[in-house]
Design a protein around this motif. Structure first.
Motif, short mmCIF file in Angstrom:
data_model
loop_
_atom_site.label_atom_id
_atom_site.label_comp_id
_atom_site.label_asym_id
_atom_site.label_seq_id
_atom_site.Cartn_x
_atom_site.Cartn_y
_atom_site.Cartn_z
N VAL A 1 0.82 -1.20 0.00
CA VAL A 1 0.00 0.00 0.00
C VAL A 1 0.87 1.26 0.00
O VAL A 1 0.72 2.13 -0.87
CB VAL A 1 -0.95 0.03 1.21
CG1 VAL A 1 -1.73 1.34 1.26
CG2 VAL A 1 -1.91 -1.16 1.17
N ALA A 2 1.76 1.38 0.97
CA ALA A 2 2.55 2.60 1.10
C ALA A 2 3.79 2.31 1.94
O ALA A 2 3.79 1.40 2.76
CB ALA A 2 1.74 3.71 1.74
N THR B 1 8.37 9.08 0.38
CA THR B 1 7.27 8.13 0.49
C THR B 1 6.99 7.49 -0.86
O THR B 1 7.40 8.03 -1.91
CB THR B 1 5.99 8.81 1.00
OG1 THR B 1 5.66 9.89 0.13
CG2 THR B 1 6.16 9.33 2.41
N TYR B 2 6.30 6.37 -0.81
CA TYR B 2 5.96 5.66 -2.06
C TYR B 2 4.61 5.00 -1.85
O TYR B 2 4.35 4.42 -0.79
CB TYR B 2 7.03 4.63 -2.38
CG TYR B 2 6.86 3.97 -3.71
CD1 TYR B 2 6.42 2.65 -3.82
CD2 TYR B 2 7.16 4.65 -4.89
CE1 TYR B 2 6.27 2.04 -5.05
CE2 TYR B 2 7.00 4.04 -6.13
CZ TYR B 2 6.56 2.74 -6.20
OH TYR B 2 6.41 2.14 -7.42
N TYR B 3 3.73 5.09 -2.87
CA TYR B 3 2.37 4.59 -2.75
C TYR B 3 2.00 3.70 -3.92
O TYR B 3 2.45 3.89 -5.06
CB TYR B 3 1.38 5.76 -2.71
CG TYR B 3 1.53 6.67 -1.53
CD1 TYR B 3 2.34 7.81 -1.60
CD2 TYR B 3 0.87 6.41 -0.33
CE1 TYR B 3 2.50 8.65 -0.51
CE2 TYR B 3 1.00 7.25 0.76
CZ TYR B 3 1.82 8.37 0.66
OH TYR B 3 1.95 9.20 1.76
N GLN B 4 1.12 2.76 -3.64
CA GLN B 4 0.46 2.02 -4.71
C GLN B 4 -0.40 3.01 -5.48
O GLN B 4 -1.00 3.92 -4.88
CB GLN B 4 -0.41 0.92 -4.10
CG GLN B 4 -1.12 0.05 -5.10
CD GLN B 4 -2.31 -0.69 -4.50
OE1 GLN B 4 -3.44 -0.36 -4.79
NE2 GLN B 4 -2.05 -1.68 -3.68
N LYS C 1 -2.88 6.61 -4.24
CA LYS C 1 -2.24 7.93 -4.36
C LYS C 1 -3.28 9.04 -4.30
O LYS C 1 -4.32 8.96 -4.96
CB LYS C 1 -1.47 8.02 -5.67
CG LYS C 1 -0.16 7.28 -5.67
CD LYS C 1 0.55 7.43 -7.01
CE LYS C 1 1.85 6.67 -7.04
NZ LYS C 1 2.52 6.76 -8.35
N THR D 1 -2.11 8.82 3.12
CA THR D 1 -0.87 9.48 3.48
C THR D 1 -0.19 8.71 4.59
O THR D 1 -0.80 8.45 5.64
CB THR D 1 -1.11 10.92 3.94
OG1 THR D 1 -1.78 11.65 2.91
CG2 THR D 1 0.22 11.61 4.26
N ILE D 2 1.06 8.35 4.36
CA ILE D 2 1.84 7.66 5.39
C ILE D 2 2.76 8.66 6.07
O ILE D 2 3.30 9.56 5.42
CB ILE D 2 2.64 6.48 4.78
CG1 ILE D 2 3.28 5.63 5.87
CG2 ILE D 2 3.67 6.96 3.76
CD1 ILE D 2 3.88 4.32 5.36
N LEU E 1 -1.12 5.65 8.92
CA LEU E 1 -1.65 5.68 7.57
C LEU E 1 -3.00 6.39 7.63
O LEU E 1 -3.97 5.84 8.16
CB LEU E 1 -1.82 4.27 7.01
CG LEU E 1 -2.26 4.20 5.55
CD1 LEU E 1 -1.15 4.71 4.62
CD2 LEU E 1 -2.66 2.78 5.16
N SER F 1 7.87 -2.29 -2.10
CA SER F 1 6.82 -2.73 -3.01
C SER F 1 7.24 -3.92 -3.88
O SER F 1 6.42 -4.49 -4.59
CB SER F 1 6.39 -1.57 -3.92
OG SER F 1 7.42 -1.26 -4.84
#
Length: 127
Positions: A47-48, A58-61, A65, A69-70, A81, A108
């Motif tokens: 997910v994130a 940060t990085y998100y699926q 997006k 927000t993580i 989250l 990921s």
């Protein structure tokens, strides 16, 4: 590090929830932290994730997006989250994870698993 997730629940579509993961141990800041989820009958998916130390990356699926927000607080050893504009397809058991990685996007990629896992917390979004 040991992880304990909380904050799940039942929410209507369009609503918000905030998940929190508390970590034990003095080395929390060294870990990339992330969230995964697993829906019934499906594989666990990323997910994130947030970078170690100051969490400036940060990085998100793609599907979350702009909605999720993580964030992390190294003083409290927590990673949160924030989930907004929730959809029925966000329904799943959510797990926090920790890994000694160089970059959050690596979380990921399955090739870098396994990670340290917390117990899951159920998120149910009603449509």
């Amino acid at each position: 590090v040991q992880l304990q997730a909380s904050g799940g629940g039942l929410v209507q579509a369009g609503g918000s929830l905030r998940l929190s993961c508390a970590a034990s141990g003095s080395t929390f800041s060294r870990y990339v932290m992330g969230w995964f989820r697993q829906a019934p009958g499906k594989e666990r998916e990323f997910v994130a994730a947030i970078s170690r130390e100051n969490g400036d990356s940060t990085y998100y699926q793609d599907s979350v997006k702009g909605r999720f927000t993580i964030s992390r607080d190294n003083g409290k050893n927590t990673v949160d989250l924030q989930m907004n504009s929730l959809k029925a397809e966000d329904t799943a058991v959510y797990y926090c994870a920790a890994a000694l990685l160089a970059d959050p996007h690596l979380m990921s990629l399955k090739m870098y698993s396994p990670f340290l896992w917390g117990q899951g917390t159920q998120v149910t979004v009603s449509s």
